[in-house]
Design a protein around this motif. Structure first.
Motif, short mmCIF file in Angstrom:
data_model
loop_
_atom_site.label_atom_id
_atom_site.label_comp_id
_atom_site.label_asym_id
_atom_site.label_seq_id
_atom_site.Cartn_x
_atom_site.Cartn_y
_atom_site.Cartn_z
N GLU A 71 61.30 -38.38 -13.42
CA GLU A 71 61.66 -36.97 -13.25
C GLU A 71 61.47 -36.25 -14.58
O GLU A 71 62.01 -36.72 -15.59
N PRO A 125 55.38 -36.52 -11.99
CA PRO A 125 54.04 -36.13 -12.45
C PRO A 125 53.19 -35.56 -11.32
O PRO A 125 53.35 -35.95 -10.15
N ALA A 126 52.28 -34.68 -11.66
CA ALA A 126 51.47 -34.00 -10.66
C ALA A 126 50.62 -34.96 -9.85
O ALA A 126 50.28 -34.68 -8.69
N ASP A 127 50.26 -36.11 -10.43
CA ASP A 127 49.40 -37.05 -9.71
C ASP A 127 50.18 -38.16 -9.01
O ASP A 127 49.60 -39.13 -8.53
N HIS A 128 51.51 -38.01 -8.91
CA HIS A 128 52.32 -39.05 -8.29
C HIS A 128 52.09 -39.08 -6.77
O HIS A 128 52.00 -38.02 -6.14
#
Length: 308
Positions: free
Chosen positions: A252, A255-258
């Protein structure tokens, strides 16, 4: 007696204070209002992380740390011996329970999918398949503290059947122990997690926990991200067997690519369950009460003790 609080608006929310209290606002560890060695009562900012602040070692006269958060997991290992640590239990009951209720209803009724359809300007009623509803569901609340009780109260009008779970069983209040989860999970249609983050609860919601849930179950996490094993959650959600509403994640910020972002059966909000307009009035109302107790030499409430 010198007191540091975290918000200028807090001054007007403390109520009448005894003579001899000097209240100063410290909202930035880089700009201190006075010598930290003389501060006896400290209210850190709501989102403060003690490791990042570097302020505790300078507060050599400190006697009380009063948090504005219900959770104290970032502080329990860092507050020096002899300094009382108090959390804001009760302050967040209304806001977090409101989020849980809204997230549960929204997830069950498919609101996130409709929001995505609205962005596409697409009228998508979902065919003839009826949506699940909260009404009449079997709800398992893992965390039988004040927030858990507030959630139960707000769900009561929906005719749900609630099972309560805490660290230890309390038969007189019909509360089961965490050790009983294995036998309770297969019957839970909605599982709400509101436990504090401790060594005991870290990874509590693991692959076995998730696998024990029935098909179609909804997991609602309003606790802390590390209470849930993220890899196990991604795998279970990826199967499409269950869904989740998450106000907290691990890591937390997420991430944007999670992969969690890409799962249509995951509804995610950025840790805002307690971020409401009534937060500071309730929080500083508690701080004012604590200051009056402290000045009078009375025991403080919401003390975080060993075994948190």
């Amino acid at each position: 007696m010198r007191v540091w609080i975290a918000h200028e608006v807090g001054r007007g929310l403390l109520g009448e204070l005894p003579p001899g209290l000097t209240v100063e606002v410290c909202d930035d560890a880089a700009t201190l209002p006075s010598d930290p060695a003389g501060v006896r009562f400290w209210v850190p900012p709501f989102t403060s992380r003690v490791r990042a602040s570097g302020l505790l070692p300078k507060l050599t006269g400190l006697e009380v740390v009063q948090l504005l958060s219900a959770g104290a997991d970032n502080w329990v290992d860092h507050v020096p011996p002899g300094v009382e640590l108090c959390d804001a239990r009760g302050v967040h009951d209304a806001s977090v329970s409101e989020w849980v209720l809204g997230a549960a209803i929204g997830s069950l009724r498919g609101f996130p999918a409709f929001a995505r359809a609205q962005q596409r300007r697409e009228w998508a009623p979902g065919g003839l398949r009826p949506a699940p509803e909260l009404t009449g569901r079997r709800v398992l609340i893992v965390g039988a503290g004040s927030i858990g009780r507030a959630i139960e109260e707000r769900m009561a009008p929906f005719g749900v059947t609630v099972t309560r779970v805490a660290r230890t069983a309390r038969p007189e209040r019909d509360v089961h122990a965490v050790d009983e989860l294995g036998s309770l999970l297969p019957y839970a249609e909605v599982v709400v997690v509101v436990v504090p983050l401790t060594d005991r609860t870290r990874g509590l919601v693991d692959a076995a926990f998730l696998a024990a849930l029935p098909d179609g179950a909804l997991l609602v996490n309003a606790a802390r991200g590390p209470v849930v094993d993220t890899a196990a959650l991604v795998a279970e959600l990826g199967s499409g067997r269950i869904s989740a509403a998450l106000d907290v994640t691990d890591p937390e910020p997420l991430p944007a690519d999670h992969p969690l972002w890409r799962l249509p059966n995951a509804f995610i909000t950025p840790h805002i369950g307690g971020a409401v307009s009534g937060l500071l009035p309730r929080a500083y109302g508690l701080v004012g009460d604590q200051l009056r107790r402290f000045a009078a030499g009375e025991p403080l409430v919401n003390r975080v003790v060993d075994g948190y």
